[in-house]
Design a protein around this motif. Structure first.
Motif, PDB file in Angstrom:
ATOM      1  N   SER B  22      31.561  29.069  -8.941  1.00 57.81           N
ATOM      2  CA  SER B  22      31.136  28.714 -10.301  1.00 57.81           C
ATOM      3  C   SER B  22      30.765  27.243 -10.415  1.00 57.81           C
ATOM      4  CB  SER B  22      32.255  29.018 -11.292  1.00 57.81           C
ATOM      5  OG  SER B  22      32.596  30.374 -11.260  1.00 57.81           O
ATOM      6  N   CYS B  23      29.834  26.985 -11.321  1.00 60.61           N
ATOM      7  CA  CYS B  23      29.423  25.612 -11.621  1.00 60.61           C
ATOM      8  C   CYS B  23      28.911  25.576 -13.051  1.00 60.61           C
ATOM      9  CB  CYS B  23      28.341  25.145 -10.661  1.00 60.61           C
ATOM     10  SG  CYS B  23      27.609  23.532 -11.061  1.00 60.61           S
ATOM     11  N   THR B  24      29.384  24.640 -13.818  1.00 58.06           N
ATOM     12  CA  THR B  24      28.817  24.408 -15.145  1.00 58.06           C
ATOM     13  C   THR B  24      28.408  22.948 -15.237  1.00 58.06           C
ATOM     14  OG1 THR B  24      30.988  23.940 -16.102  1.00 58.06           O
ATOM     15  CG2 THR B  24      30.177  26.205 -16.264  1.00 58.06           C
ATOM     16  N   LEU B  34      18.824  21.871 -10.195  1.00 52.48           N
ATOM     17  CA  LEU B  34      20.205  22.113  -9.770  1.00 52.48           C
ATOM     18  C   LEU B  34      20.216  22.497  -8.294  1.00 52.48           C
ATOM     19  CD1 LEU B  34      21.109  24.205 -12.899  1.00 52.48           C
ATOM     20  CD2 LEU B  34      22.162  22.016 -12.319  1.00 52.48           C
ATOM     21  N   PHE B  35      21.269  22.098  -7.620  1.00 50.59           N
ATOM     22  CA  PHE B  35      21.368  22.313  -6.183  1.00 50.59           C
ATOM     23  C   PHE B  35      22.771  22.789  -5.815  1.00 50.59           C
ATOM     24  CE2 PHE B  35      17.561  19.770  -5.226  1.00 50.59           C
ATOM     25  CZ  PHE B  35      17.472  18.950  -6.334  1.00 50.59           C
ATOM     26  N   TRP B  36      22.837  23.521  -4.710  1.00 44.58           N
ATOM     27  CA  TRP B  36      24.106  23.774  -4.038  1.00 44.58           C
ATOM     28  C   TRP B  36      24.002  23.192  -2.629  1.00 44.58           C
ATOM     29  CZ3 TRP B  36      28.745  25.320  -5.627  1.00 44.58           C
ATOM     30  CH2 TRP B  36      28.844  25.979  -6.865  1.00 44.58           C
ATOM     31  N   TYR B  37      24.988  22.339  -2.309  1.00 44.93           N
ATOM     32  CA  TYR B  37      25.084  21.752  -0.988  1.00 44.93           C
ATOM     33  C   TYR B  37      26.325  22.304  -0.294  1.00 44.93           C
ATOM     34  CZ  TYR B  37      21.489  18.122  -1.515  1.00 44.93           C
ATOM     35  OH  TYR B  37      20.300  17.449  -1.665  1.00 44.93           O
ATOM     36  N   PHE B  64      22.153  33.900   0.229  1.00 45.15           N
ATOM     37  CA  PHE B  64      22.584  33.025  -0.859  1.00 45.15           C
ATOM     38  C   PHE B  64      21.670  33.220  -2.067  1.00 45.15           C
ATOM     39  CE2 PHE B  64      25.590  30.458   1.542  1.00 45.15           C
ATOM     40  CZ  PHE B  64      25.179  30.652   2.844  1.00 45.15           C
ATOM     41  N   SER B  65      22.272  33.383  -3.208  1.00 40.92           N
ATOM     42  CA  SER B  65      21.493  33.499  -4.436  1.00 40.92           C
ATOM     43  C   SER B  65      22.259  32.817  -5.559  1.00 40.92           C
ATOM     44  CB  SER B  65      21.226  34.967  -4.784  1.00 40.92           C
ATOM     45  OG  SER B  65      22.445  35.649  -5.003  1.00 40.92           O
ATOM     46  N   VAL B  66      21.523  32.486  -6.617  1.00 33.76           N
ATOM     47  CA  VAL B  66      22.167  31.829  -7.750  1.00 33.76           C
ATOM     48  C   VAL B  66      22.016  32.694  -8.988  1.00 33.76           C
ATOM     49  CG1 VAL B  66      21.806  29.522  -6.804  1.00 33.76           C
ATOM     50  CG2 VAL B  66      20.123  30.495  -8.392  1.00 33.76           C
ATOM     51  N   LYS B  73      24.455  26.824 -19.614  1.00 36.53           N
ATOM     52  CA  LYS B  73      24.582  25.701 -18.682  1.00 36.53           C
ATOM     53  C   LYS B  73      25.514  26.065 -17.524  1.00 36.53           C
ATOM     54  CE  LYS B  73      23.425  22.373 -22.240  1.00 36.53           C
ATOM     55  NZ  LYS B  73      23.826  21.225 -23.073  1.00 36.53           N
ATOM     56  N   SER B  74      25.170  27.186 -16.925  1.00 38.91           N
ATOM     57  CA  SER B  74      25.958  27.720 -15.828  1.00 38.91           C
ATOM     58  C   SER B  74      25.056  27.963 -14.624  1.00 38.91           C
ATOM     59  CB  SER B  74      26.624  29.022 -16.268  1.00 38.91           C
ATOM     60  OG  SER B  74      27.232  29.674 -15.193  1.00 38.91           O
ATOM     61  N   PHE B  75      25.593  27.679 -13.445  1.00 38.16           N
ATOM     62  CA  PHE B  75      24.785  27.777 -12.224  1.00 38.16           C
ATOM     63  C   PHE B  75      25.707  28.207 -11.088  1.00 38.16           C
ATOM     64  CE2 PHE B  75      21.271  27.075  -9.561  1.00 38.16           C
ATOM     65  CZ  PHE B  75      21.570  26.219  -8.515  1.00 38.16           C
ATOM     66  N   SER B  76      25.910  29.496 -10.936  1.00 39.14           N
ATOM     67  CA  SER B  76      26.848  29.975  -9.926  1.00 39.14           C
ATOM     68  C   SER B  76      26.126  30.360  -8.647  1.00 39.14           C
ATOM     69  CB  SER B  76      27.662  31.158 -10.458  1.00 39.14           C
ATOM     70  OG  SER B  76      26.793  32.216 -10.811  1.00 39.14           O
ATOM     71  N   LEU B  77      26.849  30.279  -7.544  1.00 43.18           N
ATOM     72  CA  LEU B  77      26.310  30.599  -6.219  1.00 43.18           C
ATOM     73  C   LEU B  77      26.976  31.864  -5.713  1.00 43.18           C
ATOM     74  CD1 LEU B  77      24.673  29.769  -3.617  1.00 43.18           C
ATOM     75  CD2 LEU B  77      26.780  28.639  -2.863  1.00 43.18           C
ATOM     76  N   LYS B  78      26.161  32.837  -5.337  1.00 42.79           N
ATOM     77  CA  LYS B  78      26.685  34.063  -4.760  1.00 42.79           C
ATOM     78  C   LYS B  78      26.353  34.107  -3.280  1.00 42.79           C
ATOM     79  CE  LYS B  78      24.967  38.354  -5.355  1.00 42.79           C
ATOM     80  NZ  LYS B  78      24.650  39.647  -6.013  1.00 42.79           N
TER      81      LYS B  78
END
Lengths: 114, 114
Positions: B22-24, B34-37, B64-66, B73-78
């Protein structure tokens, strides 16, 4: 492949010492960054540079300075190291001014100040 | 000022299963990215996936998907079909259009159980 290298993986210094952390990138990137990484705080930007001899303060510049005399090299300087500067330091670079450009990171330097 | 929050300091998943991180974030801007590292134990941070705020379609990169929910304002990584090599610290990051500074979340440490 882009390569970002940092001069040391581990460093132990004494309080009051002047500390230099070096970062070199081999892809002619214009922008370079210094972050510190602390558990529970993520990465915080210390300084960044968008050109040779140009620099801008990040979110936590106090106690640090930087130098960029050549495009490929960006140095982080701790003028008088303190114990609260014990941390992991990450350097990054990216091509151009576009905000979408990917930042490429170095392996990090774990600094211990005694 | 923009902030990014990752409320899960640690997560674990069985190999081959699916996990969601999870990311908000908080911003008053309308144009941003927005990014996932991913930071494996060797510490070289690499980009996993990125999302443009103006795009309604969720980004996907192989396993990987978001799930991007702009209003919330949510940006989750699956991560699907989790593999042992997915074990790492994952950071969510935000950047304004036209800006250079990435704002990072606190990070989530993902463990993969064999």
């Amino acid at each position: 492949d882009v390569k970002v290298t940092q001069s040391s993986r581990y460093l132990v210094k004494r309080t009051g010492e002047k500390v230099f952390l070096e970062c070199v990138q081999d892809m002619d990137h214009e922008n370079m960054f210094w972050y510190r990484q602390d558990p529970g705080l993520g990465l915080r930007l210390i300084y960044f540079s968008y050109d040779v001899k140009m620099k801008e303060k990040g979110d936590i510049p106090e106690g640090y300075s930087v130098s960029r005399e050549k495009k490929e090299r960006f140095s982080l300087i701790l003028e008088s190291a303190s114990t609260n500067q014990t941390s992991m330091y990450l350097c990054a670079s990216k091509q151009g001014g576009g905000f979408l450009e990917t930042q490429y990171f170095g392996p990090g330097t774990r600094l211990l100040v005694l | 000022a923009q902030t990014v929050t990752q409320s899960q300091p640690e997560m674990s998943v069985q190999e081959a299963e699916t996990v969601t991180l999870s990311c908000t974030y908080d911003t008053s801007e309308s144009d941003y990215y927005l990014f996932w590292y991913k930071q494996p134990p060797s510490r070289q941070m690499i980009l996993v996936i990125r999302q443009e705020a103006y795009k309604q379609q969720n980004a996907t990169e192989n396993r990987f998907s978001v799930n991007f929910q702009k209003a919330a304002k949510s940006f989750s990584l699956k991560i699907s079909d989790s593999q042992l090599g997915d074990a790492a610290m994952y950071f969510c990051a935000y950047v304004n259009q036209g800006a250079q500074k990435l704002v990072f979340g606190q990070g989530t440490r993902l463990t993969i159980n064999p």
